[in-house]
Design a protein around this motif. Sequence first.
Motif, short mmCIF file in Angstrom:
data_model
loop_
_atom_site.label_atom_id
_atom_site.label_comp_id
_atom_site.label_asym_id
_atom_site.label_seq_id
_atom_site.Cartn_x
_atom_site.Cartn_y
_atom_site.Cartn_z
N ARG A 106 0.86 -1.18 0.00
CA ARG A 106 0.00 0.00 0.00
C ARG A 106 0.89 1.23 0.00
N ILE A 107 0.56 2.21 -0.83
CA ILE A 107 1.34 3.44 -0.91
C ILE A 107 1.07 4.28 0.33
N GLU A 108 2.14 4.66 1.03
CA GLU A 108 2.04 5.45 2.26
C GLU A 108 2.41 6.92 2.02
N LYS A 109 3.43 7.18 1.19
CA LYS A 109 3.89 8.55 0.98
C LYS A 109 4.50 8.67 -0.41
N ILE A 110 4.17 9.75 -1.10
CA ILE A 110 4.75 10.03 -2.41
C ILE A 110 5.74 11.17 -2.25
N MET A 111 7.02 10.87 -2.52
CA MET A 111 8.08 11.86 -2.38
C MET A 111 8.48 12.37 -3.76
N SER A 112 9.50 13.22 -3.84
CA SER A 112 9.85 13.85 -5.11
C SER A 112 10.31 12.85 -6.17
N LYS A 113 11.09 11.84 -5.80
CA LYS A 113 11.57 10.85 -6.78
C LYS A 113 11.07 9.45 -6.49
N ASN A 114 10.88 9.09 -5.23
CA ASN A 114 10.51 7.74 -4.84
C ASN A 114 9.15 7.71 -4.17
N ILE A 115 8.66 6.50 -3.94
CA ILE A 115 7.38 6.29 -3.27
C ILE A 115 7.62 5.31 -2.13
N LYS A 116 7.11 5.63 -0.93
CA LYS A 116 7.21 4.72 0.21
C LYS A 116 5.99 3.82 0.21
N VAL A 117 6.24 2.51 0.29
CA VAL A 117 5.14 1.54 0.33
C VAL A 117 5.30 0.67 1.57
N MET A 118 4.15 0.17 2.08
CA MET A 118 4.14 -0.71 3.24
C MET A 118 3.55 -2.05 2.82
N ALA A 119 4.17 -3.13 3.26
CA ALA A 119 3.71 -4.48 2.93
C ALA A 119 2.36 -4.75 3.60
N LEU A 120 1.48 -5.45 2.88
CA LEU A 120 0.16 -5.78 3.41
C LEU A 120 0.13 -7.16 4.07
N ASP A 121 1.29 -7.81 4.22
CA ASP A 121 1.33 -9.14 4.81
C ASP A 121 1.39 -9.12 6.33
N GLY A 122 1.34 -7.94 6.93
CA GLY A 122 1.37 -7.83 8.38
C GLY A 122 2.75 -7.60 8.96
N SER A 123 3.78 -7.51 8.12
CA SER A 123 5.13 -7.34 8.64
C SER A 123 5.47 -5.88 8.92
N LYS A 124 4.64 -4.95 8.47
CA LYS A 124 4.83 -3.51 8.70
C LYS A 124 6.15 -3.00 8.16
N SER A 125 6.69 -3.64 7.12
CA SER A 125 7.95 -3.18 6.55
C SER A 125 7.70 -2.08 5.53
N MET A 126 8.49 -1.00 5.62
CA MET A 126 8.40 0.13 4.69
C MET A 126 9.55 0.02 3.69
N ILE A 127 9.25 0.26 2.41
CA ILE A 127 10.25 0.19 1.36
C ILE A 127 10.13 1.44 0.50
N LYS A 128 11.27 2.04 0.13
CA LYS A 128 11.30 3.14 -0.82
C LYS A 128 11.51 2.56 -2.21
N VAL A 129 10.61 2.88 -3.14
CA VAL A 129 10.63 2.27 -4.46
C VAL A 129 10.51 3.35 -5.53
N SER A 130 11.21 3.15 -6.64
CA SER A 130 11.06 4.02 -7.80
C SER A 130 9.68 3.75 -8.42
N PRO A 131 8.97 4.79 -8.87
CA PRO A 131 7.64 4.57 -9.44
C PRO A 131 7.65 3.69 -10.68
#
Length: 67
Positions: free
Chosen positions: A35-60
């Motif tokens: 799930r998308i949590e935050k949209i930044m200038s170059k990357n997007i922060k996403v959180m896993a929906l499997d319950g692990s609460k891990s945040m990842i910065k990903v290129s769009p």
Amino acid sequence: ARVGEKAIRATREDFQVGDTVKINHKKVDPKAQFRIEKIMSKNIKVMALDGSKSMIKVSPGLLVKIS
């Protein structure tokens, strides 16, 4: 040589906070949903929906929106 189908490169304007996406990368499970949590200038922060609460910065360009 190209393997698989050609993916359309997305930009950060194609996504909104709260969208459900998949990450198109060889090291990420193709069934994993995020799930998308935050949209930044170059990357997007996403959180896993499997319950692990891990945040990842990903290129769009690696994200695929799930309808």
